[in-house]
Motif scaffolding. Structure first.
Motif, PDB file in Angstrom:
ATOM      1  N   GLN A   1     -16.368  -2.379 -58.125  1.00 21.24           N
ATOM      2  CA  GLN A   1     -17.778  -2.547 -57.767  1.00 21.24           C
ATOM      3  C   GLN A   1     -18.639  -2.761 -59.012  1.00 21.24           C
ATOM      4  O   GLN A   1     -19.595  -3.535 -58.985  1.00 21.24           O
ATOM      5  CB  GLN A   1     -18.288  -1.320 -56.987  1.00 21.24           C
TER       6      GLN A   1
ATOM      7  N   LYS B   1     -17.642  -4.183 -61.821  1.00 20.07           N
ATOM      8  CA  LYS B   1     -17.414  -5.560 -62.296  1.00 20.07           C
ATOM      9  C   LYS B   1     -18.145  -6.571 -61.420  1.00 20.07           C
ATOM     10  O   LYS B   1     -18.701  -7.555 -61.916  1.00 20.07           O
ATOM     11  CB  LYS B   1     -15.915  -5.867 -62.324  1.00 20.07           C
ATOM     12  N   LEU B   2     -18.157  -6.311 -60.101  1.00 18.52           N
ATOM     13  CA  LEU B   2     -18.900  -7.207 -59.209  1.00 18.52           C
ATOM     14  C   LEU B   2     -20.381  -7.190 -59.570  1.00 18.52           C
ATOM     15  O   LEU B   2     -21.032  -8.230 -59.619  1.00 18.52           O
ATOM     16  CB  LEU B   2     -18.758  -6.755 -57.744  1.00 18.52           C
TER      17      LEU B   2
ATOM     18  N   ILE C   1     -21.864  -6.359 -62.485  1.00 18.88           N
ATOM     19  CA  ILE C   1     -22.142  -6.985 -63.780  1.00 18.88           C
ATOM     20  C   ILE C   1     -21.897  -8.489 -63.703  1.00 18.88           C
ATOM     21  O   ILE C   1     -22.746  -9.285 -64.110  1.00 18.88           O
ATOM     22  CB  ILE C   1     -21.280  -6.338 -64.886  1.00 18.88           C
TER      23      ILE C   1
ATOM     24  N   SER D   1     -21.906 -10.475 -61.137  1.00 17.09           N
ATOM     25  CA  SER D   1     -22.840 -11.214 -60.296  1.00 17.09           C
ATOM     26  C   SER D   1     -24.222 -11.320 -60.940  1.00 17.09           C
ATOM     27  O   SER D   1     -25.068 -12.070 -60.466  1.00 17.09           O
ATOM     28  CB  SER D   1     -22.944 -10.562 -58.914  1.00 17.09           C
ATOM     29  N   GLY D   2     -24.436 -10.560 -62.006  1.00 14.49           N
ATOM     30  CA  GLY D   2     -25.717 -10.673 -62.712  1.00 14.49           C
ATOM     31  C   GLY D   2     -25.888 -12.026 -63.374  1.00 14.49           C
ATOM     32  O   GLY D   2     -27.003 -12.513 -63.560  1.00 14.49           O
TER      33      GLY D   2
ATOM     34  N   LYS E   1     -30.349 -10.553 -61.805  1.00 14.25           N
ATOM     35  CA  LYS E   1     -31.037 -10.727 -60.519  1.00 14.25           C
ATOM     36  C   LYS E   1     -32.483 -10.271 -60.602  1.00 14.25           C
ATOM     37  O   LYS E   1     -33.229 -10.382 -59.637  1.00 14.25           O
ATOM     38  CB  LYS E   1     -30.309  -9.916 -59.438  1.00 14.25           C
TER      39      LYS E   1
ATOM     40  N   LYS F   1     -28.485  -5.730 -55.966  1.00 10.95           N
ATOM     41  CA  LYS F   1     -28.031  -5.346 -54.622  1.00 10.95           C
ATOM     42  C   LYS F   1     -26.915  -4.314 -54.677  1.00 10.95           C
ATOM     43  O   LYS F   1     -26.898  -3.351 -53.939  1.00 10.95           O
ATOM     44  CB  LYS F   1     -27.505  -6.578 -53.884  1.00 10.95           C
ATOM     45  N   GLN F   2     -25.939  -4.573 -55.551  1.00  7.81           N
ATOM     46  CA  GLN F   2     -24.796  -3.662 -55.657  1.00  7.81           C
ATOM     47  C   GLN F   2     -25.292  -2.257 -55.951  1.00  7.81           C
ATOM     48  O   GLN F   2     -24.755  -1.278 -55.476  1.00  7.81           O
ATOM     49  CB  GLN F   2     -23.890  -4.112 -56.806  1.00  7.81           C
TER      50      GLN F   2
ATOM     51  N   LEU G   1     -27.786  -0.789 -52.963  1.00  7.65           N
ATOM     52  CA  LEU G   1     -27.098  -0.433 -51.727  1.00  7.65           C
ATOM     53  C   LEU G   1     -26.025   0.614 -51.997  1.00  7.65           C
ATOM     54  O   LEU G   1     -25.213   0.900 -51.142  1.00  7.65           O
ATOM     55  CB  LEU G   1     -26.494  -1.673 -51.080  1.00  7.65           C
ATOM     56  N   ASN G   2     -26.044   1.155 -53.238  1.00  8.49           N
ATOM     57  CA  ASN G   2     -25.172   2.291 -53.532  1.00  8.49           C
ATOM     58  C   ASN G   2     -23.691   1.939 -53.619  1.00  8.49           C
ATOM     59  O   ASN G   2     -22.837   2.765 -53.358  1.00  8.49           O
ATOM     60  CB  ASN G   2     -25.345   3.345 -52.435  1.00  8.49           C
ATOM     61  N   TYR G   3     -23.392   0.680 -53.925  1.00  4.34           N
ATOM     62  CA  TYR G   3     -21.983   0.285 -54.014  1.00  4.34           C
ATOM     63  C   TYR G   3     -21.321   0.831 -55.274  1.00  4.34           C
ATOM     64  O   TYR G   3     -20.162   1.179 -55.259  1.00  4.34           O
ATOM     65  CB  TYR G   3     -21.830  -1.237 -53.962  1.00  4.34           C
TER      66      TYR G   3
ATOM     67  N   GLU H   1     -26.243  -6.137 -63.956  1.00  3.83           N
ATOM     68  CA  GLU H   1     -26.569  -6.828 -62.711  1.00  3.83           C
ATOM     69  C   GLU H   1     -28.010  -7.326 -62.704  1.00  3.83           C
ATOM     70  O   GLU H   1     -28.280  -8.458 -62.319  1.00  3.83           O
ATOM     71  CB  GLU H   1     -26.340  -5.897 -61.514  1.00  3.83           C
TER      72      GLU H   1
END
Lengths: 618, 396
Positions: free
Chosen positions: B249, B251-252, B254, B256-257, B262, B268-269, B272-274, B289
Motif C-alpha cells: 500500500q 508503494k502504491l 508513493i 501513484s504520486g 496528487k 487517496k491511499q 482512505l486509510n489504506y 503521494e
C-alpha cells in the motif's frame, strides 16, 4: 582534528550522498518511471464497480391488461472462486439461507469450473437474511446482497408458454456472441416465450456505480453513477380473456375425449396434450395460443427447485414445458389444401375434373394397393367433394400427378408446401418454434444415409405426403398460417405476438422482427374452389357436419378441414383447422390433440366452442 | 593565567556566541518540522486514527511538542556542553533508569512494551535514551583527563561497548528490534568517527552478526518475524495483511504520486486509510503521494543537509567530545531517515521507527530537537583554541 578522523568524516559524507542518491533513484523509478502503473493499481485498489440491474419491461395483453410485472427483490450472490474453498462461509450460507449444503456446493462447483464470476444462490431473501449478510460482510468474503427484479404473474398460469419465464443466465449463453457483451453471471434473462424472444426489448439498460471503498471494502463515496433504464413494455397481440376461454375449452375437451373409447376397442384415448392457435385472420396477430399440459412460471421464481425440475422433465407428466402450438406433428388431411392448390396450379386437375373413388387405389401398381379412409369408396368426386369428404384416393391421384410431372425433378408438392409456409419458421420469434419438416429427395438421402434401399425417393412418398402422412411434420401455428393464406386469397401474414412496444418514456417503438405480409400471387379462382370445399366440410355429408349441426353456419360460415394423422406406435392425432366467417375472415382457429383420435368428432367440438366464444353465441 | 584565560573565553563568547549559533541548521529544522505539522494534518484530518473526534487533534498535539522541543533546543544553549561531558554518567544513569522504568511501568503497543503513560501524555523512553547514549558514548570515547592526546584504546572501546550494550539490552527486552538497530548503527558510526582501530569495529560487527545468528537458531527470533522484516525482498507481492500489505500500500501511495503528486490533502491511499500508520512510521508515503517526486526529493535533500550540517559542526568543533556528540546526533538522523524512507519505498526492512522531524509523536520530535540543541551547543560553545591548549581545569 587528526587527518585520520577527517578521512573518516569524508567517508561518512560519501555514505550520506550515496544514501540520498539511492533513495532518489528509487523514488524516480517508483514515481516517474512507474508512476502511471502505480496510479492505475492505486485506482483499482480503491475503486469498485457495481452494476445496478434495470427493471425489466412489463408485459400487457392487447387490451392493456397487465400480465407480467417486474418486482424488485434482494438476492444473495457469491463469487464461486472465493467462496467454494471457504468451508466456514459455505456453512454459514447453507445454514442461514436454508440451502442444502450439497446443493450449494454443487452449484458453486459447476459455476467455478466454468469461470463464472458471480452466481445467485438465493433470490427473494427476507429482511432478516439480508440484514445478517450485510452486517457480517467481513466474515463473508465474496458474498453480497444484490438487487434483482423478479416476475409477478397477474394471470397465474394463463399463457405460460407464450410468456415464458425468467431465470439466471447459464454458462453457454454467457459465452455466446449474442449475450456475452451485455450480461454478467447472475443476470436474469428470458427463458422461452416472449420473455426470450423479446429479451433485448424487455431487458432495459443496466446502471453502473463506481465508488471508493476503504480497506475493509466498505463504500465511502460514489464517484460516478449511471442510473439504470427500465426495459420497454411489451403489448402482446394476445387477448387474455380469449386466452383463458381457449385454455379452459382445450382442457375440458381433453377431459371429454379421454372418456371416449376408440371405436371397436376397449381402449380409451390417451390425449396427453393438445394445442390451439387463434389468429386474427387479416393481420397475422396471434390472439390466443394454448398448449396443454401447462406449467406455472412461478416455479422458476426465485430459482426452480430440483423437485419441480424433475417433475417438469419427467416423461410421465408429458413435458408440460413444451409449447405444442409450435411443436411439429404429422398433419393428416388438414394438409390437403396444399395438394389441392398445387394440383390446380400445375394442371393435374381442374375445378371440374372428377376422380372416382372405389375405396382402393392401385396407382402405384398392383403390388402397392392404397386405401381410402372410407373403405367403401366415395364414388365420383370433384375437388370440392374430395375436400368435403377428405377423400384420400382423390389426393393420391393429385400426388402421383405432381410426382410424374417432369419426373419429379421440381418436387412440385414440396414446392407448394413451402409456398404455404411449411418447413420453415413462421417468424413468430418464439424460441421454441420448430420449422417442421417437408421431406424431399435430399432430406431422405441424408436422413437414411448408409441404410441401403431407404435413401431413394419413391412416388409413394409423394403420394403419402399428399394426404398428410409419411415424414411430413407441421406445427399448429404453421397450419394456422396456411389457412390464413387461403382466407386472405394468397396474402401471407407473419404470425406474431407483439402488438406494440412502448419505451420507458411512453414512446411507441416499432417491432422490426415482424416481417409484415407477403403477396404470394396465388390464383384467386383456385383458392375460391378450395374454400368452397372447406365450407362444405361442415355441410351435411361433410367430415365435420355432425359436430357443427347446432352452429349458425348460415350467418357465420366456417371454412374448415379435419385431419386424423396416423403416428407409428401411437393413437391417431386429431386436427381441426378453420377460419371464419368464410369470405370475410376474422379468425383462424387451429386445434390439435395428441392421440386424440378423429379430427372431426373429437377436435371439432373444441373448435366449435371457441367460435361460440368468439362470436358470442350461447 | 587561569583568570585571564577564562576572561578571554568569556569575552570572546560575549561578542560572537550568538553568531556562532548555526542559523542554517536551525532554520532547516524548524522548516522541516513545521512542514511535518502540515503533513501530519493532511494524514490525520480525514482518518482521525485512534478514534479521536477532532480532525486537527494530531496537528495541535504535534504543534505543542514542536513548541516544547524548540524551547528545550534553545534553553540548552545556556549550558556549556563541557558541563554535560563532566556529568555524562548522570545522563547515562537517567537513560538506563528510563529504560528500566518502561519495563516496569510501560504498556504494550503492537507487542512492544515501549511506552510509559504519564496520564497527561505518553512517552517513549527509548527515543530519549538514544540521546543519552550518544552523550555517554561521546564522553567515554573522547579525551580522558589522564591523556595527553585522545587515543581510542581497547579500554575505551570496552567501556563504550558496555555502555551501548546496556542501553541496547533494555530496548531488546521491550522488545523493539528497530530501535536496537538504530542504537547499534549509531554506536558503530561513533566508534568509526572516534578513530578506533578497524580491528575493534570488525570485531564488534562480527559479534553482532554472531548474536543475530544465535538468536535465529535458538528461536529467540522466530522465522515469521524475520520474514515480516524482510518482506521487502519480495517485490510486488500483493498480500492482504501484515507488513507486506503495508509495504504494498505504501508503494502504491508513493508510486501513484507521480512527478508532482496528487496535491496536499488529496492523497487517496492515505485519506482512505489504506496505508497503515501513515501519520507515524509511514508518513513518508503521504509525502510521496501528495507531493510527488519533486516534494519527496526536496524533503530528502533538506534531511541530507541537516545531517551534513551536524557533521560539519562536528568537524569544526574544538574537542573530541563535541565532535562525537554532534556527529552522534547526525548519525541518529542519518540512520533513521535511511531505514524509515527505505522501508516505505521497499528497499529496507519493515521496521517500526519514526522519520525524524516528520513522524507524528512527541518523544521522537522532542528528543531529536534536544539533539539538535546539543549540536547547536557544540557550535555556540566552540573554542578558538585547540583542545590541548585549554587546560582541563579551566572549567573548574
Amino acid at each position: 582534528m587528526g587527518s585520520n578522523i577527517k578521512i573518516r568524516f569524508r567517508i561518512l559524507l560519501y555514505l550520506l550522498i550515496i544514501v540520498l542518491i539511492v533513495i532518489a533513484l528509487r523514488l524516480y523509478f517508483l514515481q516517474v518511471m512507474s508512476g502511471n502503473l502505480y496510479a492505475e493499481l492505486a485506482t483499482q485498489n480503491i475503486t469498485r464497480e457495481k452494476t445496478i440491474p434495470a427493471s425489466r419491461g412489463d408485459i400487457y395483453d392487447r387490451n392493456g391488461k397487465l400480465l407480467v410485472k417486474s418486482v424488485p427483490v434482494k438476492a444473495v450472490a457469491v463469487q464461486p472462486y472465493v467462496v467454494i474453498d471457504n468451508e466456514e462461509v459455505m456453512e454459514i450460507l447453507s445454514d442461514r439461507l436454508d440451502i442444502p449444503y450439497s446443493q450449494l456446493k454443487e452449484k458453486l462447483k459447476k459455476a467455478n469450473v466454468s469461470y463464472i464470476e458471480r452466481v445467485i444462490i438465493k433470490q427473494n431473501i427476507d429482511k432478516a437474511e439480508m440484514t445478517y449478510i450485510e452486517e457480517n460482510s467481513n466474515k463473508l468474503p465474496g458474498v453480497e446482497v444484490i438487487d434483482i427484479y423478479l416476475r409477478q404473474y397477474n394471470y397465474g398460469v394463463l399463457a405460460s408458454h407464450v410468456l415464458g419465464h425468467i431465470g439466471e443466465i447459464d454458462e453457454t449463453r454467457l459465452k455466446s456472441e449474442e449475450y456475452k457483451n451485455n450480461y454478467e453471471g447472475g443476470d436474469l434473462i428470458g427463458w422461452g416465450g416472449v420473455e426470450e424472444a423479446y429479451e433485448s426489448i424487455l431487458r432495459g439498460r443496466k446502471g453502473k456505480v463506481i465508488y471508493e471503498v476503504d480497506p475493509l471494502g466498505r463504500p465511502v463515496s460514489v464517484l460516478d453513477k449511471t442510473e439504470p433504464l427500465k426495459g420497454n413494455d411489451l403489448y402482446l397481440t394476445i387477448d387474455i380473456d380469449l386466452q383463458r376461454a381457449v385454455e379452459e375449452i382445450l382442457y375440458q375437451s381433453i377431459l371429454e375425449v379421454r372418456q371416449k373409447k376408440i371405436s371397436n376397442t376397449n381402449e380409451y384415448y390417451n390425449v396427453p396434450g393438445g394445442a390451439v392457435v387463434v389468429l386474427s385472420a387479416d393481420n397475422g396477430q396471434i390472439l390466443a395460443m394454448a398448449s396443454y399440459p401447462t406449467y406455472s412460471q412461478e416455479l422458476f421464481t426465485g430459482g426452480i427447485s430440483k423437485k419441480d425440475m424433475d417433475f417438469l422433465k419427467d416423461p410421465e407428466n408429458h413435458q408440460p414445458q413444451i409449447n405444442r402450438a409450435v411443436n411439429p406433428y404429422p398433419p393428416g388431411s388438414t394438409i390437403k389444401i396444399v395438394p389441392a392448390y398445387a394440383g390446380l396450379a400445375e394442371g393435374i386437375i381442374t375445378e371440374s375434373s372428377r376422380i372416382s373413388c372405389a375405396g382402393i387405389w392401385l396407382g402405384l401398381g398392383r403390388d402397392y394397393p392404397k386405401k381410402c379412409w372410407q373403405r367403401y369408396g366415395h364414388g365420383s368426386l370433384s375437388l370440392v367433394g374430395a375436400i368435403k369428404n377428405s377423400c384420400d384416393i382423390y389426393f393420391y391421384n393429385v400426388g402421383l400427378g405432381l410426382y410424374n410431372k417432369n419426373n419429379n425433378i421440381d418436387e412440385l408438392l414440396q414446392k407448394y408446401l413451402r409456398i404455404f409456409g411449411f418447413g420453415s419458421l413462421t417468424g413468430s420469434g418464439l424460441p421454441e418454434e420448430y420449422s417442421g419438416r417437408v421431406p424431399d429427395k435430399e432430406w431422405k438421402e441424408d436422413y437414411f444415409k448408409g441404410q441401403k434401399g431407404y435413401t431413394v425417393w419413391f412416388p409413394g412418398d409423394t403420394v403419402n405426403m399428399a394426404i398428410g402422412q409419411g415424414d411430413l411434420l407441421v406445427t399448429p401455428l404453421q397450419m394456422a398460417q396456411a389457412f390464413s393464406i387461403i382466407a386472405n386469397r394468397g396474402i401471407k401474414y407473419t404470425p406474431h405476438l407483439c402488438k406494440e412496444i412502448i419505451d420507458s418514456e411512453g414512446a411507441v417503438l416499432t417491432d422490426e422482427s415482424v416481417a409484415g405480409f407477403e403477396d404470394l400471387n396465388l390464383n384467386e379462382n383456385f383458392i375460391g374452389t378450395i374454400e368452397k370445399g372447406l365450407i362444405e366440410v361442415l355441410a351435411p355429408g361433410g367430415t365435420g357436419y355432425s359436430v357443427f349441426s347446432d352452429f349458425p353456419l348460415s350467418s357465420i360460415p366456417i371454412a374448415a378441414k379435419t385431419g386424423t394423422a396416423e403416428f407409428l406406435g401411437k393413437q391417431d392425432y386429431g386436427w381441426f383447422a378453420s377460419y371464419a366467417p368464410a369470405g370475410n375472415p376474422e379468425y383462424v382457429v387451429v386445434a390439435m390433440l395428441e392421440e386424440g383420435g378423429s379430427g372431426g368428432s373429437n377436435v371439432g367440438p373444441l373448435v366449435k366452442n371457441i367460435y361460440k366464444y368468439l362470436f358470442d353465441i350461447k | 593565567m587561569r583568570g585571564k584565560n577564562l576572561d578571554t573565553l568569556n569575552d570572546y563568547s560575549k561578542d560572537k556566541k550568538i553568531l556562532r549559533f548555526d542559523f542554517l541548521l536551525f532554520f532547516l529544522v524548524i522548516a522541516i518540522s513545521s512542514f511535518g505539522l502540515l503533513i501530519i494534518y493532511s494524514a490525520t484530518r480525514e482518518t482521525m486514527p485512534g478514534g479521536v473526534s477532532d480532525p486537527a487533534y494530531y496537528l495541535k498535539r504535534q504543534a505543542i511538542y514542536l513548541a516544547v522541543g524548540v524551547f528545550l533546543c534553545i534553553a540548552i544553549q545556556f549550558v556549556n556542553y563541557r558541563i554535560i561531558k563532566r556529568y555524562w554518567w548522570l545522563f547515562f544513569a537517567t537513560g538506563i533508569i528510563l529504560l528500566l522504568s518502561v519495563l516496569i511501568f510501560g504498556f504494550e503497543v503492537n507487542g512492544c512494551k515501549s511506552w510509559i503513560d504519564l496520564k497527561f501524555t505518553t512517552i517513549q523512553p527509548s527515543e530519549f535514551s538514544k540521546i543519552f547514549m550518544v552523550i555517554s558514548l561521546a564522553a567515554v570515547m573522547s579525551k580522558w583527563r589522564s591523556e595527553k592526546v585522545c587515543q581510542v584504546t581497547f579500554k575505551k572501546v570496552a567501556i563504550s561497548l558496555a555502555i551501548a550494550l546496556s542501553f541496547m539490552a533494555f530496548v531488546l527486552l521491550e522488545p523493539d528490534y528497530g530501535t536496537v538497530l538504530i542504537y547499534f548503527c549509531v554506536y558503530i558510526g561513533m566508534l568509526f568517527l572516534s578513530g578506533a582501530s578497524f580491528l575493534y569495529i570488525f570485531l564488534i560487527l562480527g559479534m553482532a552478526a554472531g548474536g543475530v545468528i544465535f538468536a535465529l537458531n535458538s528461536g529467540l527470533i522466530k522465522q515469521y518475524q524475520l520474514d515480516r522484516i524482510l518482506v521487502f525482498l519480495k517485490p510486488d507481492a500483493q498480500p492482504t495483511e501484515g507488513s507486506g500489505y503495508s509495504l504494498y500500500q505504501s508503494k502504491l501511495a508513493i508510486g501513484s504520486g507521480g512527478l508532482t503528486g496528487k496535491g496536499l490533502f488529496l492523497g487517496k491511499q492515505t485519506n482512505l486509510n489504506y496505508v497503515p500508520e501513515h501519520h507515524t512510521d509511514f508518513i513518508f508515503s503521504v509525502i510521496g503521494e501528495e507531493l510527488g517526486f519533486l516534494g519527496a526529493i526536496i524533503v530528502i535533500i533538506i534531511l541530507g543537509v541537516i545531517v551534513w550540517r551536524c557533521f560539519y559542526i562536528a568537524l569544526n568543533s574544538s574537542d573530541n567530545f563535541a565532535m562525537l556528540l554532534s556527529s552522534g546526533i547526525g548519525l541518529i538522523i542519518l540512520t533513521q531517515m535511511t531505514i524509515n524512507i527505505g522501508m516505505t519505498i521497499g528497499i529496507m526492512p519493515i521496521i517500526g521507527i519514526p522519520l525524524p522531524f516528520l513522524s507524528s509523536g512527541g518523544s521522537s520530535l522532542i528528543s531529536i530537537l534536544i539533539g539538535i540543541g546539543l549540536v547547536e551547543n557544540v557550535s555556540v560553545w566552540r573554542e578558538v583554541r585547540k583542545e590541548h591548549e585549554i587546560a582541563y581545569q579551566d572549567l573548574r
